[in-house]
Write an enzyme that holds these catalytic residues in place. Structure first.
Site, PDB file in Angstrom:
ATOM      1  CG  LEU A  87      -4.093  -0.741  -2.952  1.00  0.00           C
ATOM      2  CD1 LEU A  87      -3.371  -1.985  -3.097  1.00  0.00           C
ATOM      3  CD2 LEU A  87      -2.995   0.144  -3.230  1.00  0.00           C
TER       4      LEU A  87
ATOM      5  CD  GLU B 290      -1.353  -7.768  -2.515  1.00  0.00           C
ATOM      6  OE1 GLU B 290      -0.881  -8.645  -2.902  1.00  0.00           O
ATOM      7  OE2 GLU B 290      -1.320  -7.280  -1.241  1.00  0.00           O
TER       8      GLU B 290
ATOM      9  N   GLY C 279      -7.774 -15.508  -0.008  1.00  0.00           N
ATOM     10  CA  GLY C 279      -6.649 -15.664   0.682  1.00  0.00           C
ATOM     11  C   GLY C 279      -6.236 -14.093   0.769  1.00  0.00           C
TER      12      GLY C 279
ATOM     13  CB  VAL D 220      -0.952  -0.081   1.294  1.00  0.00           C
ATOM     14  CG1 VAL D 220      -1.680   1.298   1.473  1.00  0.00           C
ATOM     15  CG2 VAL D 220      -1.822  -1.086   0.972  1.00  0.00           C
TER      16      VAL D 220
ATOM     17  CE  LYS E 274      -5.301  -9.575  -5.900  1.00  0.00           C
ATOM     18  NZ  LYS E 274      -6.544  -8.351  -5.908  1.00  0.00           N
TER      19      LYS E 274
ATOM     20  CB  CYS F  43      -6.942  -7.663   2.528  1.00  0.00           C
ATOM     21  SG  CYS F  43      -5.716  -6.262   2.328  1.00  0.00           S
TER      22      CYS F  43
ATOM     23  NE  ARG G 232       1.047  -9.763   2.702  1.00  0.00           N
ATOM     24  CZ  ARG G 232       1.314  -8.571   2.757  1.00  0.00           C
ATOM     25  NH1 ARG G 232       1.325  -8.319   4.051  1.00  0.00           N
ATOM     26  NH2 ARG G 232       0.979  -7.880   1.772  1.00  0.00           N
TER      27      ARG G 232
ATOM     28  CB  THR H  94      -7.005  -2.212   7.125  1.00  0.00           C
ATOM     29  OG1 THR H  94      -6.783  -1.984   5.743  1.00  0.00           O
ATOM     30  CG2 THR H  94      -8.283  -2.704   7.529  1.00  0.00           C
TER      31      THR H  94
ATOM     32  CG  ASN I  72     -11.443  -5.709   2.596  1.00  0.00           C
ATOM     33  OD1 ASN I  72     -11.447  -5.406   1.542  1.00  0.00           O
ATOM     34  ND2 ASN I  72     -10.126  -5.702   3.018  1.00  0.00           N
TER      35      ASN I  72
END
Ligand SMILES: NC(=O)c1ccc[n+]([C@@H]2O[C@H](COP(=O)([O-])OP(=O)(O)OC[C@H]3O[C@@H](n4cnc5c(N)ncnc54)[C@H](O)[C@@H]3O)[C@@H](O)[C@H]2O)c1
Length: 445
Positions: A156, A158, A263, A11, A332, A266, A339, A121, A214
Protein backbone atom coordinates in the site's frame (compact mmCIF):
# COMPACT_ATOMS: atom_id res chain seq x y z
CA UNK A 1 -12.51 -15.45 9.96
CA UNK A 2 -10.82 -14.53 13.27
CA UNK A 3 -7.88 -12.28 12.56
CA UNK A 4 -5.37 -10.59 14.83
CA UNK A 5 -3.21 -7.77 13.46
CA UNK A 6 -0.20 -6.93 15.59
CA UNK A 7 1.03 -3.35 15.22
CA UNK A 8 -1.66 -0.73 14.64
CA UNK A 9 0.45 1.66 12.54
CA UNK A 10 0.04 2.79 8.93
CA UNK A 11 0.01 -0.79 7.67
CA UNK A 12 -1.59 -2.71 10.56
CA UNK A 13 -4.42 -0.28 11.13
CA UNK A 14 -5.29 -0.09 7.45
CA UNK A 15 -5.02 -3.87 6.94
CA UNK A 16 -7.03 -4.67 10.08
CA UNK A 17 -9.72 -2.16 9.19
CA UNK A 18 -10.03 -3.42 5.61
CA UNK A 19 -10.23 -7.05 6.77
CA UNK A 20 -13.00 -6.01 9.18
CA UNK A 21 -14.74 -4.12 6.38
CA UNK A 22 -14.93 -7.38 4.43
CA UNK A 23 -16.69 -9.13 7.31
CA UNK A 24 -13.90 -10.67 9.39
CA UNK A 25 -13.59 -10.38 13.18
CA UNK A 26 -10.42 -8.37 13.69
CA UNK A 27 -8.48 -7.53 16.83
CA UNK A 28 -5.73 -4.91 16.38
CA UNK A 29 -2.99 -5.13 18.98
CA UNK A 30 -0.41 -2.48 19.79
CA UNK A 31 2.08 -1.96 22.62
CA UNK A 32 1.39 1.75 22.61
CA UNK A 33 -1.30 2.16 25.26
CA UNK A 34 -2.16 5.75 24.31
CA UNK A 35 -2.67 4.71 20.71
CA UNK A 36 -4.94 1.82 21.71
CA UNK A 37 -6.93 3.95 24.18
CA UNK A 38 -7.36 6.60 21.48
CA UNK A 39 -8.47 4.04 18.88
CA UNK A 40 -11.06 2.66 21.30
CA UNK A 41 -12.50 6.20 21.46
CA UNK A 42 -12.35 6.63 17.68
CA UNK A 43 -9.21 8.81 17.68
CA UNK A 44 -7.13 7.84 14.64
CA UNK A 45 -3.40 8.31 15.30
CA UNK A 46 -2.48 9.01 11.66
CA UNK A 47 -3.91 11.01 8.80
CA UNK A 48 -4.98 8.65 6.02
CA UNK A 49 -7.90 9.63 3.76
CA UNK A 50 -11.01 7.49 4.37
CA UNK A 51 -9.54 5.56 7.31
CA UNK A 52 -11.45 7.24 10.12
CA UNK A 53 -14.88 6.52 8.63
CA UNK A 54 -14.00 2.85 8.15
CA UNK A 55 -12.56 2.45 11.65
CA UNK A 56 -15.63 4.05 13.21
CA UNK A 57 -18.08 1.98 11.20
CA UNK A 58 -16.38 -1.36 11.79
CA UNK A 59 -15.75 -0.70 15.50
CA UNK A 60 -19.36 0.41 15.83
CA UNK A 61 -20.57 -2.80 14.21
CA UNK A 62 -18.38 -4.89 16.50
CA UNK A 63 -16.05 -6.38 13.87
CA UNK A 64 -12.99 -4.30 14.83
CA UNK A 65 -11.51 -3.95 18.29
CA UNK A 66 -8.28 -2.67 19.82
CA UNK A 67 -6.21 -4.01 22.67
CA UNK A 68 -2.74 -4.15 24.20
CA UNK A 69 -3.40 -7.73 25.32
CA UNK A 70 -1.49 -9.77 22.74
CA UNK A 71 -1.80 -13.16 24.49
CA UNK A 72 -5.62 -13.04 24.47
CA UNK A 73 -5.72 -11.78 20.88
CA UNK A 74 -3.45 -14.63 19.75
CA UNK A 75 -5.58 -17.25 21.47
CA UNK A 76 -8.75 -15.83 19.89
CA UNK A 77 -7.47 -15.76 16.29
CA UNK A 78 -6.61 -18.24 13.58
CA UNK A 79 -4.50 -15.80 11.58
CA UNK A 80 -1.93 -13.51 13.20
CA UNK A 81 -0.58 -10.74 10.98
CA UNK A 82 2.68 -9.24 12.19
CA UNK A 83 2.67 -5.59 11.06
CA UNK A 84 5.10 -4.00 13.51
CA UNK A 85 7.88 -1.62 12.50
CA UNK A 86 11.19 -2.85 11.06
CA UNK A 87 13.34 0.27 11.39
CA UNK A 88 16.92 0.36 10.15
CA UNK A 89 19.48 -0.83 12.67
CA UNK A 90 22.77 1.05 13.08
CA UNK A 91 24.37 -0.83 10.17
CA UNK A 92 21.38 -0.26 7.85
CA UNK A 93 19.98 -3.78 8.15
CA UNK A 94 16.31 -4.19 9.10
CA UNK A 95 15.95 -4.39 12.87
CA UNK A 96 13.78 -7.43 13.53
CA UNK A 97 13.51 -7.10 17.29
CA UNK A 98 9.79 -6.22 17.25
CA UNK A 99 8.95 -8.97 14.74
CA UNK A 100 10.80 -11.64 16.71
CA UNK A 101 9.42 -10.43 20.04
CA UNK A 102 5.90 -10.85 18.66
CA UNK A 103 6.81 -14.31 17.29
CA UNK A 104 8.00 -15.36 20.76
CA UNK A 105 4.78 -14.18 22.39
CA UNK A 106 2.76 -16.12 19.81
CA UNK A 107 4.88 -19.21 20.53
CA UNK A 108 4.35 -18.77 24.26
CA UNK A 109 0.62 -18.24 24.10
CA UNK A 110 -0.84 -20.26 21.21
CA UNK A 111 -2.94 -23.25 22.13
CA UNK A 112 -4.10 -24.42 18.69
CA UNK A 113 -3.08 -24.23 15.01
CA UNK A 114 -2.10 -20.69 13.93
CA UNK A 115 -1.12 -19.04 10.71
CA UNK A 116 1.54 -16.43 11.40
CA UNK A 117 1.82 -13.90 8.60
CA UNK A 118 4.83 -11.60 8.14
CA UNK A 119 3.27 -8.44 6.74
CA UNK A 120 6.07 -6.17 7.92
CA UNK A 121 8.80 -5.65 5.35
CA UNK A 122 11.45 -8.16 6.38
CA UNK A 123 14.63 -9.52 4.76
CA UNK A 124 14.81 -12.85 3.01
CA UNK A 125 15.07 -15.59 5.61
CA UNK A 126 12.95 -13.86 8.28
CA UNK A 127 10.12 -16.39 8.04
CA UNK A 128 12.66 -19.05 9.05
CA UNK A 129 13.70 -16.94 12.04
CA UNK A 130 10.07 -16.42 13.05
CA UNK A 131 9.50 -20.17 12.81
CA UNK A 132 12.58 -20.84 14.96
CA UNK A 133 11.46 -18.31 17.59
CA UNK A 134 8.04 -19.97 17.86
CA UNK A 135 9.56 -23.48 18.09
CA UNK A 136 11.98 -22.31 20.81
CA UNK A 137 9.00 -21.17 22.89
CA UNK A 138 7.18 -24.44 22.24
CA UNK A 139 10.28 -26.34 23.36
CA UNK A 140 10.39 -24.31 26.58
CA UNK A 141 6.74 -25.20 27.19
CA UNK A 142 7.34 -28.83 26.22
CA UNK A 143 4.59 -28.67 23.60
CA UNK A 144 4.39 -29.12 19.85
CA UNK A 145 1.51 -27.24 18.28
CA UNK A 146 1.13 -27.02 14.54
CA UNK A 147 1.58 -23.59 12.91
CA UNK A 148 2.55 -22.11 9.59
CA UNK A 149 4.53 -19.00 8.70
CA UNK A 150 3.57 -17.02 5.61
CA UNK A 151 5.18 -14.03 3.90
CA UNK A 152 2.56 -11.54 2.74
CA UNK A 153 4.36 -8.24 2.12
CA UNK A 154 2.31 -5.08 1.91
CA UNK A 155 2.43 -2.73 -1.08
CA UNK A 156 0.00 0.00 0.00
CA UNK A 157 0.94 3.65 -0.52
CA UNK A 158 0.34 6.13 2.27
CA UNK A 159 -2.20 8.69 1.10
CA UNK A 160 -4.02 6.06 -0.97
CA UNK A 161 -3.75 3.18 1.49
CA UNK A 162 -7.42 2.19 1.72
CA UNK A 163 -7.83 2.09 -2.04
CA UNK A 164 -4.58 0.20 -2.47
CA UNK A 165 -5.65 -2.38 0.09
CA UNK A 166 -9.19 -2.78 -1.18
CA UNK A 167 -8.19 -2.79 -4.87
CA UNK A 168 -4.60 -4.04 -4.89
CA UNK A 169 -2.49 -4.31 -8.04
CA UNK A 170 -1.43 -7.65 -6.61
CA UNK A 171 -1.31 -9.60 -3.38
CA UNK A 172 1.82 -11.68 -2.89
CA UNK A 173 1.52 -14.81 -0.78
CA UNK A 174 4.65 -16.74 0.05
CA UNK A 175 3.93 -20.17 1.49
CA UNK A 176 4.81 -23.78 0.80
CA UNK A 177 1.66 -25.14 2.42
CA UNK A 178 -1.37 -25.74 0.20
CA UNK A 179 -3.94 -25.56 3.01
CA UNK A 180 -2.55 -22.24 4.25
CA UNK A 181 -2.47 -20.88 0.70
CA UNK A 182 -6.21 -21.65 0.42
CA UNK A 183 -7.00 -19.83 3.68
CA UNK A 184 -4.98 -16.80 2.63
CA UNK A 185 -6.76 -16.83 -0.72
CA UNK A 186 -10.08 -16.84 1.09
CA UNK A 187 -9.36 -13.79 3.23
CA UNK A 188 -8.15 -11.83 0.20
CA UNK A 189 -10.96 -12.97 -2.11
CA UNK A 190 -13.23 -9.96 -1.32
CA UNK A 191 -10.49 -7.73 -2.75
CA UNK A 192 -10.15 -9.81 -5.93
CA UNK A 193 -13.69 -9.68 -7.23
CA UNK A 194 -12.89 -8.12 -10.61
CA UNK A 195 -9.91 -10.29 -11.38
CA UNK A 196 -7.55 -12.53 -9.51
CA UNK A 197 -4.44 -10.60 -8.64
CA UNK A 198 -3.15 -13.04 -6.07
CA UNK A 199 0.35 -14.27 -6.78
CA UNK A 200 1.52 -17.34 -4.89
CA UNK A 201 5.18 -18.15 -4.58
CA UNK A 202 7.74 -19.59 -2.22
CA UNK A 203 8.42 -17.70 1.00
CA UNK A 204 11.89 -16.35 0.16
CA UNK A 205 10.76 -15.00 -3.21
CA UNK A 206 7.82 -13.25 -1.53
CA UNK A 207 10.18 -11.62 0.98
CA UNK A 208 12.49 -10.52 -1.85
CA UNK A 209 9.60 -9.22 -3.99
CA UNK A 210 8.85 -6.41 -1.53
CA UNK A 211 12.46 -5.20 -1.45
CA UNK A 212 12.86 -5.55 -5.20
CA UNK A 213 9.71 -3.45 -5.77
CA UNK A 214 10.81 -0.62 -3.48
CA UNK A 215 14.38 -0.72 -4.74
CA UNK A 216 13.17 -0.50 -8.35
CA UNK A 217 10.94 2.50 -7.54
CA UNK A 218 13.73 4.26 -5.64
CA UNK A 219 16.05 3.60 -8.59
CA UNK A 220 13.55 5.16 -10.98
CA UNK A 221 13.37 8.28 -8.81
CA UNK A 222 17.13 8.69 -8.47
CA UNK A 223 17.62 8.04 -12.17
CA UNK A 224 15.11 10.72 -13.10
CA UNK A 225 16.59 13.17 -10.61
CA UNK A 226 19.99 12.79 -12.25
CA UNK A 227 18.48 13.21 -15.71
CA UNK A 228 16.80 16.40 -14.43
CA UNK A 229 20.05 17.76 -13.01
CA UNK A 230 21.74 17.06 -16.33
CA UNK A 231 18.87 18.69 -18.27
CA UNK A 232 19.46 21.89 -16.29
CA UNK A 233 23.12 21.91 -17.19
CA UNK A 234 22.51 21.13 -20.87
CA UNK A 235 19.53 23.39 -21.55
CA UNK A 236 17.01 20.56 -21.95
CA UNK A 237 13.57 20.46 -20.31
CA UNK A 238 13.01 17.42 -18.10
CA UNK A 239 9.22 17.75 -18.45
CA UNK A 240 9.53 17.16 -22.20
CA UNK A 241 12.06 14.38 -21.70
CA UNK A 242 9.73 12.70 -19.20
CA UNK A 243 6.90 12.65 -21.72
CA UNK A 244 9.25 11.49 -24.42
CA UNK A 245 10.52 8.49 -22.49
CA UNK A 246 7.31 7.72 -20.57
CA UNK A 247 5.41 7.07 -23.79
CA UNK A 248 7.68 4.06 -24.36
CA UNK A 249 5.55 1.23 -22.99
CA UNK A 250 8.67 -0.49 -21.66
CA UNK A 251 9.31 2.55 -19.46
CA UNK A 252 5.83 3.88 -18.63
CA UNK A 253 4.81 7.31 -17.27
CA UNK A 254 4.78 6.54 -13.55
CA UNK A 255 7.47 7.59 -11.12
CA UNK A 256 9.32 9.79 -13.58
CA UNK A 257 8.81 13.11 -11.81
CA UNK A 258 12.03 14.69 -10.60
CA UNK A 259 12.03 16.40 -7.22
CA UNK A 260 13.90 16.79 -3.96
CA UNK A 261 14.52 13.09 -3.39
CA UNK A 262 12.47 10.27 -1.96
CA UNK A 263 11.65 9.96 1.74
CA UNK A 264 9.13 8.19 3.92
CA UNK A 265 9.30 5.17 6.13
CA UNK A 266 9.93 2.65 3.34
CA UNK A 267 12.22 3.53 0.41
CA UNK A 268 15.19 4.84 2.43
CA UNK A 269 15.20 1.97 4.92
CA UNK A 270 14.38 -0.75 2.39
CA UNK A 271 17.13 0.35 0.00
CA UNK A 272 19.62 0.34 2.91
CA UNK A 273 18.40 -3.05 4.12
CA UNK A 274 18.74 -4.65 0.68
CA UNK A 275 22.28 -3.29 0.29
CA UNK A 276 23.06 -4.77 3.71
CA UNK A 277 21.42 -8.12 2.91
CA UNK A 278 23.50 -8.26 -0.27
CA UNK A 279 26.67 -7.54 1.70
CA UNK A 280 25.84 -10.39 4.05
CA UNK A 281 26.07 -12.79 1.13
CA UNK A 282 29.21 -11.14 -0.25
CA UNK A 283 27.41 -9.32 -3.03
CA UNK A 284 28.15 -5.67 -3.74
CA UNK A 285 24.89 -4.04 -4.84
CA UNK A 286 26.66 -1.06 -6.44
CA UNK A 287 23.56 0.17 -8.25
CA UNK A 288 21.52 0.60 -5.06
CA UNK A 289 24.38 2.25 -3.21
CA UNK A 290 24.45 4.85 -5.99
CA UNK A 291 20.65 5.25 -5.78
CA UNK A 292 21.04 6.15 -2.12
CA UNK A 293 23.93 8.57 -2.69
CA UNK A 294 22.01 10.33 -5.46
CA UNK A 295 19.01 10.65 -3.17
CA UNK A 296 21.02 12.18 -0.34
CA UNK A 297 22.49 14.75 -2.74
CA UNK A 298 19.12 15.50 -4.30
CA UNK A 299 17.68 16.62 -0.96
CA UNK A 300 20.13 19.54 -1.10
CA UNK A 301 19.47 20.63 -4.68
CA UNK A 302 16.85 23.18 -3.63
CA UNK A 303 19.00 24.77 -0.92
CA UNK A 304 21.90 24.99 -3.38
CA UNK A 305 19.66 26.93 -5.78
CA UNK A 306 18.52 29.15 -2.91
CA UNK A 307 22.10 29.80 -1.79
CA UNK A 308 23.24 30.52 -5.36
CA UNK A 309 20.54 33.17 -5.72
CA UNK A 310 20.43 34.69 -2.23
CA UNK A 311 23.63 33.98 -0.27
CA UNK A 312 25.51 37.08 0.90
CA UNK A 313 28.98 35.61 0.48
CA UNK A 314 29.70 34.96 4.14
CA UNK A 315 30.88 31.44 4.80
CA UNK A 316 29.29 30.77 8.17
CA UNK A 317 25.73 32.12 7.78
CA UNK A 318 25.22 33.07 4.13
CA UNK A 319 21.44 33.35 4.52
CA UNK A 320 21.41 35.35 7.79
CA UNK A 321 18.57 37.85 7.78
CA UNK A 322 16.61 35.92 5.11
CA UNK A 323 13.21 34.38 5.76
CA UNK A 324 11.77 31.49 3.77
CA UNK A 325 8.20 30.34 3.47
CA UNK A 326 7.89 26.59 2.98
CA UNK A 327 4.88 24.87 1.45
CA UNK A 328 4.73 21.18 2.33
CA UNK A 329 6.43 19.24 5.13
CA UNK A 330 5.20 15.63 4.92
CA UNK A 331 7.30 13.27 2.79
CA UNK A 332 4.50 13.20 0.23
CA UNK A 333 0.95 14.58 -0.09
CA UNK A 334 -2.12 13.11 1.63
CA UNK A 335 -0.21 11.88 4.67
CA UNK A 336 1.07 13.43 7.89
CA UNK A 337 4.11 11.10 7.86
CA UNK A 338 7.36 12.99 8.38
CA UNK A 339 9.65 9.96 8.52
CA UNK A 340 12.77 10.68 6.41
CA UNK A 341 10.94 13.62 4.78
CA UNK A 342 13.23 15.68 2.51
CA UNK A 343 11.75 18.77 4.21
CA UNK A 344 13.72 17.90 7.35
CA UNK A 345 17.06 18.02 5.52
CA UNK A 346 16.09 21.13 3.53
CA UNK A 347 14.84 23.11 6.52
CA UNK A 348 17.78 22.10 8.70
CA UNK A 349 20.14 23.28 5.95
CA UNK A 350 18.34 26.63 5.67
CA UNK A 351 18.56 27.07 9.44
CA UNK A 352 22.27 26.16 9.39
CA UNK A 353 22.82 28.86 6.79
CA UNK A 354 21.27 31.37 9.19
CA UNK A 355 17.82 31.72 7.60
CA UNK A 356 14.48 31.88 9.35
CA UNK A 357 11.78 29.46 8.24
CA UNK A 358 7.99 29.48 8.41
CA UNK A 359 6.09 26.46 7.16
CA UNK A 360 2.64 25.41 6.05
CA UNK A 361 1.33 21.87 5.61
CA UNK A 362 -2.31 20.75 5.45
CA UNK A 363 -1.78 17.78 7.80
CA UNK A 364 1.78 17.40 9.06
CA UNK A 365 2.28 20.43 11.33
CA UNK A 366 1.70 18.38 14.46
CA UNK A 367 4.32 15.79 13.40
CA UNK A 368 6.70 18.53 12.22
CA UNK A 369 6.51 20.27 15.60
CA UNK A 370 7.93 17.08 17.16
CA UNK A 371 11.00 17.47 14.92
CA UNK A 372 11.58 21.22 14.70
CA UNK A 373 9.89 22.48 17.89
CA UNK A 374 10.02 26.28 17.95
CA UNK A 375 13.06 26.48 15.64
CA UNK A 376 10.65 27.33 12.82
CA UNK A 377 7.25 29.01 12.61
CA UNK A 378 4.04 27.28 11.47
CA UNK A 379 0.70 28.32 10.09
CA UNK A 380 -2.45 26.61 8.93
CA UNK A 381 -2.80 29.33 6.32
CA UNK A 382 -0.58 28.89 3.28
CA UNK A 383 -0.59 32.61 2.47
CA UNK A 384 0.00 33.97 5.98
CA UNK A 385 3.57 32.66 6.08
CA UNK A 386 4.45 34.53 2.88
CA UNK A 387 4.12 37.99 4.44
CA UNK A 388 7.54 39.64 4.23
CA UNK A 389 9.37 36.40 3.36
CA UNK A 390 12.28 36.59 0.90
CA UNK A 391 11.10 33.59 -1.12
CA UNK A 392 8.69 30.68 -1.26
CA UNK A 393 10.03 27.12 -1.48
CA UNK A 394 7.74 24.21 -2.33
CA UNK A 395 8.76 20.82 -0.97
CA UNK A 396 5.61 18.64 -1.05
CA UNK A 397 3.10 18.62 -3.90
CA UNK A 398 -0.18 18.93 -1.95
CA UNK A 399 -3.01 19.60 -4.38
CA UNK A 400 -3.86 22.95 -2.76
CA UNK A 401 -0.52 24.28 -4.01
CA UNK A 402 -1.17 23.42 -7.64
CA UNK A 403 -3.23 26.43 -8.60
CA UNK A 404 -2.60 29.16 -6.04
CA UNK A 405 -3.32 32.88 -6.23
CA UNK A 406 -0.06 34.03 -7.80
CA UNK A 407 -0.93 37.73 -7.51
CA UNK A 408 -1.44 37.31 -3.79
CA UNK A 409 1.85 35.41 -3.46
CA UNK A 410 3.67 38.21 -5.27
CA UNK A 411 2.12 40.90 -3.13
CA UNK A 412 2.95 39.14 0.12
CA UNK A 413 6.55 38.11 -0.64
CA UNK A 414 9.38 40.61 -0.35
CA UNK A 415 10.73 39.36 -3.70
CA UNK A 416 8.82 37.35 -6.33
CA UNK A 417 11.12 34.34 -5.89
CA UNK A 418 9.80 30.80 -6.06
CA UNK A 419 11.94 27.68 -5.60
CA UNK A 420 9.86 24.72 -6.68
CA UNK A 421 11.08 21.30 -5.57
CA UNK A 422 8.14 19.56 -7.30
CA UNK A 423 7.82 21.33 -10.66
CA UNK A 424 4.21 22.33 -10.05
CA UNK A 425 4.06 25.20 -12.51
CA UNK A 426 4.89 26.03 -16.11
CA UNK A 427 8.03 28.15 -16.25
CA UNK A 428 6.58 30.36 -18.99
CA UNK A 429 3.46 31.09 -16.98
CA UNK A 430 5.59 31.98 -13.97
CA UNK A 431 7.75 34.33 -15.95
CA UNK A 432 4.66 36.06 -17.42
CA UNK A 433 3.30 36.37 -13.88
CA UNK A 434 6.51 38.20 -12.94
CA UNK A 435 8.22 35.49 -10.89
CA UNK A 436 11.80 34.41 -10.81
CA UNK A 437 11.10 30.70 -10.87
CA UNK A 438 13.50 27.88 -9.99
CA UNK A 439 12.13 24.41 -10.82
CA UNK A 440 14.09 21.13 -11.04
CA UNK A 441 15.50 20.19 -14.43
CA UNK A 442 13.70 22.95 -16.33
CA UNK A 443 14.82 26.36 -17.40
CA UNK A 444 12.83 28.63 -15.09
CA UNK A 445 13.88 32.07 -16.18
N1 LIG B 1 4.02 2.76 5.95
C1 LIG B 1 3.95 2.23 4.74
O1 LIG B 1 3.57 2.87 3.77
C2 LIG B 1 4.32 0.78 4.54
C3 LIG B 1 3.96 0.16 3.33
C4 LIG B 1 4.30 -1.19 3.15
C5 LIG B 1 5.00 -1.86 4.13
N2 LIG B 1 5.35 -1.23 5.28
C6 LIG B 1 6.06 -2.01 6.30
O2 LIG B 1 5.13 -2.38 7.31
C7 LIG B 1 5.75 -2.39 8.61
C8 LIG B 1 5.01 -1.44 9.53
O3 LIG B 1 5.14 -0.12 9.00
P1 LIG B 1 4.24 1.08 9.55
O4 LIG B 1 4.54 2.25 8.68
O5 LIG B 1 2.84 0.63 9.71
O6 LIG B 1 4.91 1.29 10.99
P2 LIG B 1 4.35 2.14 12.21
O7 LIG B 1 5.54 2.59 12.94
O8 LIG B 1 3.36 3.14 11.72
O9 LIG B 1 3.55 1.06 13.06
C9 LIG B 1 4.13 0.02 13.77
C10 LIG B 1 3.31 -0.20 15.03
O10 LIG B 1 3.77 -1.39 15.67
C11 LIG B 1 3.68 -1.19 17.05
N3 LIG B 1 4.51 -2.17 17.74
C12 LIG B 1 5.86 -2.23 17.85
N4 LIG B 1 6.22 -3.33 18.56
C13 LIG B 1 5.09 -3.98 18.88
C14 LIG B 1 4.82 -5.18 19.59
N5 LIG B 1 5.82 -5.90 20.12
N6 LIG B 1 3.54 -5.55 19.74
C15 LIG B 1 2.54 -4.81 19.22
N7 LIG B 1 2.73 -3.67 18.55
C16 LIG B 1 4.01 -3.26 18.37
C17 LIG B 1 4.11 0.24 17.25
O11 LIG B 1 3.68 0.76 18.50
C18 LIG B 1 3.43 0.91 16.04
O12 LIG B 1 2.15 1.38 16.39
C19 LIG B 1 7.21 -2.00 8.34
O13 LIG B 1 7.96 -3.18 8.19
C20 LIG B 1 7.14 -1.25 7.03
O14 LIG B 1 8.35 -1.31 6.32
C21 LIG B 1 5.02 0.07 5.51
Amino acid sequence: MKICVIGAGYVGLVAGTCFAESGNDVICVDVNEDKVEGLKKGIIPIYEPGLKELVLRNSGEGRLSFTTDLPSAVKASLINFIAVGTPPGEDGSADLKHVLEVARVIGREMESFKIIVDKSTVPVGTADRVREAVIEEHDKRGVSIEFDVVSNPEFLKEGAAIDDFMKPDRVVIGTDNVRTAEIMKEIYSPFMRKSNRLISMDIRSAEMTKYAANAMLATKISFMNQIANLCERMGADVAAVREGIGSDSRIGHDFLFPGVGYGGSCFPKDVKALVKSAEECDYDFVLLKAVETVNERQKLVLTEKIAARLADGSVAKPLAGRTFAIWGLSFKPRTDDMREAPSVVIINRLLEMGAQVRAHDPEAICEATKIFGDRIGYSNNQYEILKGADALAIITEWSEYRNPDFEKIKTLLKHPLLFDGRNLYEPRRMSLAGFEYFPIGRNGN
